[in-house]
Scaffold this active site. Structure first.
Site, mmCIF file in Angstrom:
data_model
loop_
_atom_site.group_PDB
_atom_site.id
_atom_site.type_symbol
_atom_site.label_atom_id
_atom_site.label_comp_id
_atom_site.label_asym_id
_atom_site.label_seq_id
_atom_site.Cartn_x
_atom_site.Cartn_y
_atom_site.Cartn_z
ATOM 1 C CB CYS B 308 45.426 47.006 37.787
ATOM 2 S SG CYS B 308 47.186 47.304 37.612
ATOM 3 C CG ASP B 399 49.029 39.941 37.119
ATOM 4 O OD1 ASP B 399 49.861 40.538 36.403
ATOM 5 O OD2 ASP B 399 48.067 40.525 37.658
ATOM 6 C CG HIS B 434 47.528 42.594 34.987
ATOM 7 N ND1 HIS B 434 47.474 42.686 36.361
ATOM 8 C CD2 HIS B 434 47.287 43.841 34.532
ATOM 9 C CE1 HIS B 434 47.219 43.927 36.707
ATOM 10 N NE2 HIS B 434 47.098 44.664 35.628
#
Lengths: 432, 486
Positions: B308, B399, B434
């Site tokens: 991320c 995601d 994600h």
């Protein structure tokens, strides 16, 4: 500047039970490089134990202990678990030690290291190229314990996880006394509700050998049998050394208890319990003079019991045993005449017609202390004599490689035997 | 034990006081209890002194108690191998001693550190020998179907009736996660607590291998935890960061268990971070230097691994800072292709950039579209072309938090434009979301996320089985990638 990739050592399983095989692999070495693998452990008694093996890496710079040949050290040849069973106290340690785990809730921690070159046992200045740590457990996750102190029964009950009911095992050790828990913990990790029973205690005065007779063991058996988490028709007895004699005594007394099966290691039926254990010891003490002391001042006790094999009045009537028996003995047992007893027992059972119940495993060059694998082989160690209450050094016997094979092979057969008679047989819970 | 005990003792006292023993009533209650409680109640009844009158009149002996606990002829056996394993190690699960062709349910349970119960279950039928082998047999129902050796781990979800929408996070990674696996009769989907399990086994799942050292780092303003494999080293090393959720150690612990000295770096949401000094480039440069200076670390064998926003920062560092020269870089679901963390104070920048929460139909937060909207400004987007080392991009195409796929595509394009396309490897997983964690981690499509000003439910994306497969496959490839380049 490019640094050399350091050698990598991987040992699997990193956290395993003590009876699981070990796979050790070293990589990133120089091809055809001489290395020494060393295993180091600090015992609960604060002694260092170690084992080492000399290896040469292959063309890819890899050493695979399960497949490669060890060229020297604590063991030789292709020995996947050699670094564990050949553990010995490091040079300079106190003499006559035996490696035993007192606290079964923590693992043995073993440091396995790789060293450059072939080192001859002196590792003081040898720094390692790589190191890994493995844990060896006697107890699987989920196994619970209950301290048993009721009806004068002293012991620890190990229960597998789950509601059960589980087959039960009464676990009996020998004349060394105390509460030895590790084998019961291991058996519980294999699915058996196991009661480690204390019956000889030097500290605990409520366990006095002069008060304990066969009724004590029968009571322990009944306790186990009637425990809500134990399957009452599937309870066996596991004995070693004196514990084997106890097991044979109570199994042959058919009016009292009915074990489903017996595992008897390194013992003899030539010990008959007529009164108390104390009486038995007093009786044996009369023959204490038959003990031989060897050139190292180690005591050989098998001669004390051996003559009894000729006297039927001193032997348990094994012809009365009604359950399968797995009898295990090492032919280099210097403490008990286990092999002679095994043979004699075979004759007695043949004469009585229940020989089909007996399976005998005799291991050449194995000694007295046939423990779960891969316990280090102990040829002799300190012992408090039950006859004189003095510290002596007992010769147990056995040669490391053959004894370790006996431990590994017998344990596998023991687990099969127990599974066959306590789990998979069709005589199930009759109450339902 | 206490609930059963107090209930029975209360009942016993009442009954004795009334002078009447309602045996069958008590028996009914015990029968209605689930396995462990019933066993405890029964055992308690046998041993309690005040209850002897009760027990005698009930004419219950120990055997009958056990009958209530277990209704089967022969106790089935369940066992997992290995019983103690690292989190990324597969396990085998087998059942034996069942009747042939018997429908059973396997249920896994786990208590998190927050005392939430996680559970998963699946349906099997024993073969003609009365055995079930989860590695080989097909699940016919439950939380997953088909042949899924590890399904009982990755399909774990918070049990109904407890808190919901919380991620499974272990703060103390030096102790294992304890997973119980129970066997039930028939194909059940709920109310496991009112049934008696036939058998059970327990597994420990560890983040740290024995011998791995854990060292808390608080030096030169750098806050993190260093994990070092056992032995003298020197070891290849990694800097490990996560996203805005805060400080996470478990992946670094696993990497150390696989032979890499790994510094899990905190850069946001940590009480010991001195935000006054600003979380700028200098912080990350300092942490890089710190890692290099660790004696057991091979200073020219460092890599960067991030998820991320953390990954975005790493990409920036690798691209634009000459003194940061990783041998390789792994970026998992990074928004970096479209988002430039910029120079200076990252934290402030990120807080400014965090968009107004927009909610989807379920009331879940969707950040991705907002980032897409921001990132369209080409000049603002991160130029990754300065990267000199191999890059592994891991992308979950579903995601919903960051536009991972679009970012990865842009980044790849940027690298190709300067002739470095050969350095980039992209692993793209359809239907993965994600939160691509190490293998067998429970898959969560959404969970609660605490923002500075509010709490919302964040939609991460990802669908059960494909996401779990992505975790497994990506981890294997990440380890291969690291092994090759470090």
């Amino acid at each position: 500047m490019k640094t050399r990739i350091s050698p990598k050592i991987i040992a699997q399983p990193a956290r395993g039970l003590v009876d699981e095989q070990i796979y050790i692999r070293v990589s990133n070495l120089i091809p055809n490089e001489k290395i020494t693998l060393r295993c180091l452990l600090l015992s609960e008694d604060n002694d260092f134990w170690h084992a080492y093996g000399l290896y040469i890496s292959d063309d890819k710079g890899v050493v695979n202990v399960a497949e490669d040949v060890c060229l020297g050290g604590s063991y030789t040849g292709t020995e996947p678990n050699g670094l564990i069973w050949s553990l010995k106290p490091v040079p300079g340690s106190r003499p006559a030690l035996r490696l035993r785990k007192h606290n079964v809730f923590t693992p043995f921690l073993l440091n396995v290291s790789v060293h450059k070159g072939h080192i001859n046992g002196d590792f003081k200045d040898a720094s390692s190229l790589a190191l890994t740590v493995i844990e060896r457990w006697y107890i699987a996750p989920g196994v619970s314990t209950v301290e048993i102190r009721e009806n004068c029964i002293h012991g620890t009950l190990f229960l597998p996880p789950g509601p059960g009911p589980f087959p039960g095992i009464l676990d009996l050790w020998g004349g060394g006394g105390g509460l030895v828990e590790y084998r019961a913990a291991l058996l519980a990790s294999h699915g058996y509700a196991s009661l480690a029973l204390e019956y000889i205690s030097t500290q605990n005065t409520s366990i006095n050998v002069n008060n304990i007779g066969t009724e004590y063991f029968e009571a322990a058996f009944h306790f186990l049998k009637s425990h809500p988490r134990v399957s009452s028709e599937q309870v066996g007895i596991f004995g070693l050394s004196f514990g084997t004699s106890v097991a044979l005594n109570i199994a042959a007394n058919r009016n009292r208890i009915s074990p489903r099966c017996l595992v008897c290691i390194s013992g003899s039926h030539a010990i008959k319990i007529n009164g108390t254990i104390g009486d038995v010891f007093a009786d044996l003490k009369k023959d204490a003079g038959k003990a031989i002391v060897d050139e190292n001042n180690h005591f050989i006790w098998k001669e004390i019991i051996l003559p009894r094999l000729a006297d039927p009045s001193k032997k348990v009537k094994v012809g009365n045993i009604k359950c399968p028996v797995l009898l295990i003995a090492g032919d280099d047992d210097q403490n008990w005449p286990a092999v002679d007893s095994a043979r004699d027992m075979g004759h007695m059972m043949k004469a009585a017609g229940n020989e089909h119940l007996l399976t005998t495993l005799i291991y050449p060059k194995a000694g007295h202390l046939i423990e779960p694998p891969y316990s280090p082989h102990t040829r002799f160690s300190n012992f408090i004599s039950v006859f004189t209450q003095q510290k002596v050094v007992i010769l147990w016997g056995g040669q490391p490689k053959e004894h370790s094979f006996a431990q590994e092979d017998s344990w596998e057969k023991i687990l099969h035997f127990l599974y066959h008679h306590l789990y998979s047989s069709n005589i199930g819970l009759s109450k339902l | 034990m206490s609930r059963a005990t107090s209930f029975i003792s209360a009942a016993a006292i009442v009954e004795i006081q009334l002078g009447e023993i309602k045996c069958s009533y008590i028996v009914q209650i015990i029968k209605g209890m689930a396995g462990r409680m019933a066993y405890n109640a029964a055992y308690w009844l046998q041993t309690v002194k005040t209850g002897t009158l009760l027990a005698q009149n009930m004419a219950l002996h120990k055997r009958t108690m056990a009958d209530m606990v277990s209704q089967r002829r022969r106790t089935p056996r369940v066992w997992a191998r290995p019983t103690r394993a690292l989190m990324d190690e597969p396990f085998q699960l087998e059942v034996a001693c069942l009747p042939p062709h018997c429908p059973v349910t396997l249920r896994s349970t786990l208590y998190s550190e927050g005392n939430d119960l996680w559970e998963a279950f699946s349906h099997y039928v024993s073969d003609e020998r009365g055995r079930v082998n989860v590695s080989k047999d097909e699940s016919l129902g439950g939380l997953y179907i088909g042949r899924e050796p590890m399904g009982l781990l990755w399909s774990l979800r918070l049990a109904v009736g407890g808190r919901q929408n919380i991620r499974l996070r272990k703060k103390n990674i030096q102790t294992p996660l304890v997973v119980d696996i129970s066997l039930f009769d028939g194909h059940n989907t709920d109310n496991f607590n009112t049934q008696t399990a036939l058998a059970m086994t327990t597994m420990e799942r560890w983040y740290m291998a024995p011998g791995v050292r854990r060292i808390e780092v608080r030096e030169n303003g750098v806050v993190g935890t260093l994990f070092i494999p056992p032995g003298p080293g020197p070891f290849p090393a990694l800097l490990d960061v996560w996203g805005l959720a805060g400080f996470i150690e478990h992946r670094a612990a696993l990497l150390a268990s696989r032979g890499y000295a790994c510094l899990a770096l905190a850069y946001i949401n940590h009480p010991e971070l001195q935000l006054g000094s600003g979380m700028g480039i200098s912080y990350f440069q300092e942490s890089w230097k710190l890692l290099q200076s660790v004696p057991q670390v091979s200073a020219d064998r460092l890599g960067l691994l991030g998820s991320c926003f953390g990954a975005a920062i790493f990409i920036l560092m690798a691209s634009e800072l000459p003194d940061i020269s990783p041998r390789c870089l792994v970026a998992i679901n990074s928004p970096s292709g479209l988002l430039n963390p910029g120079e200076g104070n990252y934290l402030e920048k990120m807080q400014r950039l965090l968009p107004e929460p927009k909610l989807d139909a379920n009331g879940h937060l969707m950040i991705k579209d907002a980032i897409l909207a921001i990132g369209i400004d080409l000049e603002r987007s991160l130029q990754a072309s300065g990267i000199q080392c191999p890059v592994l991009l891991v992308v979950g195409e579903d995601d919903q938090c960051v536009p991972a796929l679009e970012s990865a595509q842009r980044l790849e394009a940027q690298m190709r434009a300067v002739g470095k396309g050969h350095l980039v490897t992209k692993l793209s997983y359809p239907e993965a979301g994600h939160l691509i964690e190490p293998p067998y981690h429970p898959v969560m499509r959404s969970s609660t996320f605490i923002f500075p000003n509010q709490t919302a439910t964040m939609l991460w994306g990802g669908v059960g089985k494909p996401h779990a497969a992505a975790q497994e496959d990506s981890w294997r490839k990440i380890l291969e990638f690291l092994d090759k380049h470090l």
